[in-house]
Design a protein around this motif. Structure first.
Motif, PDB file in Angstrom:
ATOM      1  N   HIS A  47     -30.934  -5.041  24.647  1.00 60.33           N
ATOM      2  CA  HIS A  47     -30.138  -4.231  25.706  1.00 60.33           C
ATOM      3  C   HIS A  47     -31.079  -4.328  26.873  1.00 60.33           C
ATOM      4  N   HIS A  48     -30.635  -4.813  27.925  1.00 69.08           N
ATOM      5  CA  HIS A  48     -31.692  -4.730  29.045  1.00 69.08           C
ATOM      6  C   HIS A  48     -31.169  -3.758  30.280  1.00 69.08           C
ATOM      7  N   ASN A  49     -32.374  -3.257  30.795  1.00 67.54           N
ATOM      8  CA  ASN A  49     -31.939  -2.032  31.759  1.00 67.54           C
ATOM      9  C   ASN A  49     -32.268  -2.662  33.160  1.00 67.54           C
ATOM     10  N   VAL A  50     -32.189  -1.505  34.041  1.00 69.13           N
ATOM     11  CA  VAL A  50     -32.392  -2.092  35.422  1.00 69.13           C
ATOM     12  C   VAL A  50     -33.739  -2.588  35.852  1.00 69.13           C
ATOM     13  N   ARG A  51     -34.690  -2.119  35.033  1.00 68.08           N
ATOM     14  CA  ARG A  51     -36.073  -2.153  35.443  1.00 68.08           C
ATOM     15  C   ARG A  51     -36.508  -3.370  34.529  1.00 68.08           C
ATOM     16  N   CYS A  52     -35.518  -4.370  33.876  1.00 68.40           N
ATOM     17  CA  CYS A  52     -35.858  -5.273  32.837  1.00 68.40           C
ATOM     18  C   CYS A  52     -37.073  -6.365  33.499  1.00 68.40           C
ATOM     19  N   GLU A  53     -37.993  -6.430  32.622  1.00 69.23           N
ATOM     20  CA  GLU A  53     -39.066  -7.477  32.735  1.00 69.23           C
ATOM     21  C   GLU A  53     -39.154  -8.295  31.276  1.00 69.23           C
ATOM     22  N   CYS A  54     -37.932  -8.488  30.704  1.00 66.55           N
ATOM     23  CA  CYS A  54     -38.318  -9.368  29.437  1.00 66.55           C
ATOM     24  C   CYS A  54     -38.463 -10.834  29.929  1.00 66.55           C
ATOM     25  N   VAL A  55     -38.966 -11.480  28.555  1.00 66.47           N
ATOM     26  CA  VAL A  55     -39.110 -13.059  28.849  1.00 66.47           C
ATOM     27  C   VAL A  55     -37.804 -13.742  29.334  1.00 66.47           C
ATOM     28  N   ASP A  56     -38.081 -14.459  30.174  1.00 64.83           N
ATOM     29  CA  ASP A  56     -36.763 -15.180  30.857  1.00 64.83           C
ATOM     30  C   ASP A  56     -36.495 -16.637  29.878  1.00 64.83           C
ATOM     31  N   ILE A  57     -36.400 -16.326  28.493  1.00 66.54           N
ATOM     32  CA  ILE A  57     -36.050 -17.407  27.806  1.00 66.54           C
ATOM     33  C   ILE A  57     -35.042 -17.170  26.675  1.00 66.54           C
ATOM     34  N   HIS A  58     -34.278 -17.974  26.346  1.00 70.51           N
ATOM     35  CA  HIS A  58     -33.170 -17.886  25.347  1.00 70.51           C
ATOM     36  C   HIS A  58     -33.729 -17.244  24.120  1.00 70.51           C
ATOM     37  N   LEU A  59     -32.766 -16.542  23.604  1.00 70.29           N
ATOM     38  CA  LEU A  59     -33.153 -15.799  22.372  1.00 70.29           C
ATOM     39  C   LEU A  59     -33.175 -16.735  21.289  1.00 70.29           C
TER      40      LEU A  59
END
Length: 148
Positions: A47-59
């Motif tokens: 679940h991504h939030n507005v301040r998302c900084e997750c890795v930009d790679i497919h799961l």
């Protein structure tokens, strides 16, 4: 210092008997692993939030990397899904770095609509991998472009 397996186990938050989650407290993004039947691989939802900084790679690519790490005896079998979520969420508590190839194709944010998306992927082993954006703002401001 704790081993990677112990750090991943410590980062878990048990929700129910078959469900647990890992949370990135800095960004508000979280991952949920839910096992539908005993002995099966859990379905992972990020679940991504507005301040998302997750890795930009497919799961699915991260899940493959976690499986390779398990085969090389880097982690225990039960920690594969924890490692997948920890890498995707960039958990600061888990002290390891991973080099995974990054996709170069980007989409112009002007070309997309303003509705949250639910992107579903499946690995060859039948594990369900889902990414969700919790608000339209999170979808528009996302750094993870799942449209390629």
């Amino acid at each position: 210092m704790l081993r990677t397996d112990e750090l991943l186990l410590k980062a878990r938050q048990r929700v129910s008997k078959t469900t647990y989650k890992l949370v990135n407290k800095e960004t508000g993004c979280y991952g949920v692993a839910e096992r539908s039947t005993p002995g099966s691989r859990p379905n992972i939802t990020i679940h991504h939030n507005v301040r998302c900084e997750c890795v930009d790679i497919h799961l699915k690519h991260i899940a493959k990397h976690a499986h390779v790490t398990f085969r090389r005896k880097g982690i225990k079998k039960g920690r594969r899904d924890d490692l997948t979520m920890a890498i995707k969420l960039r958990l600061p508590d888990v002290g390891f770095r991973v080099k995974i190839p990054i996709s170069r194709k980007r989409i112009n944010p002007v070309d997309v609509d303003e509705t949250p998306r639910r992107v579903v992927e499946e690995t060859p082993r039948g594990q369900l991998l889902v990414e969700m954006w919790d608000t339209p703002e999170a979808w528009c401001n996302r750094t993870i472009w799942k449209d390629w």
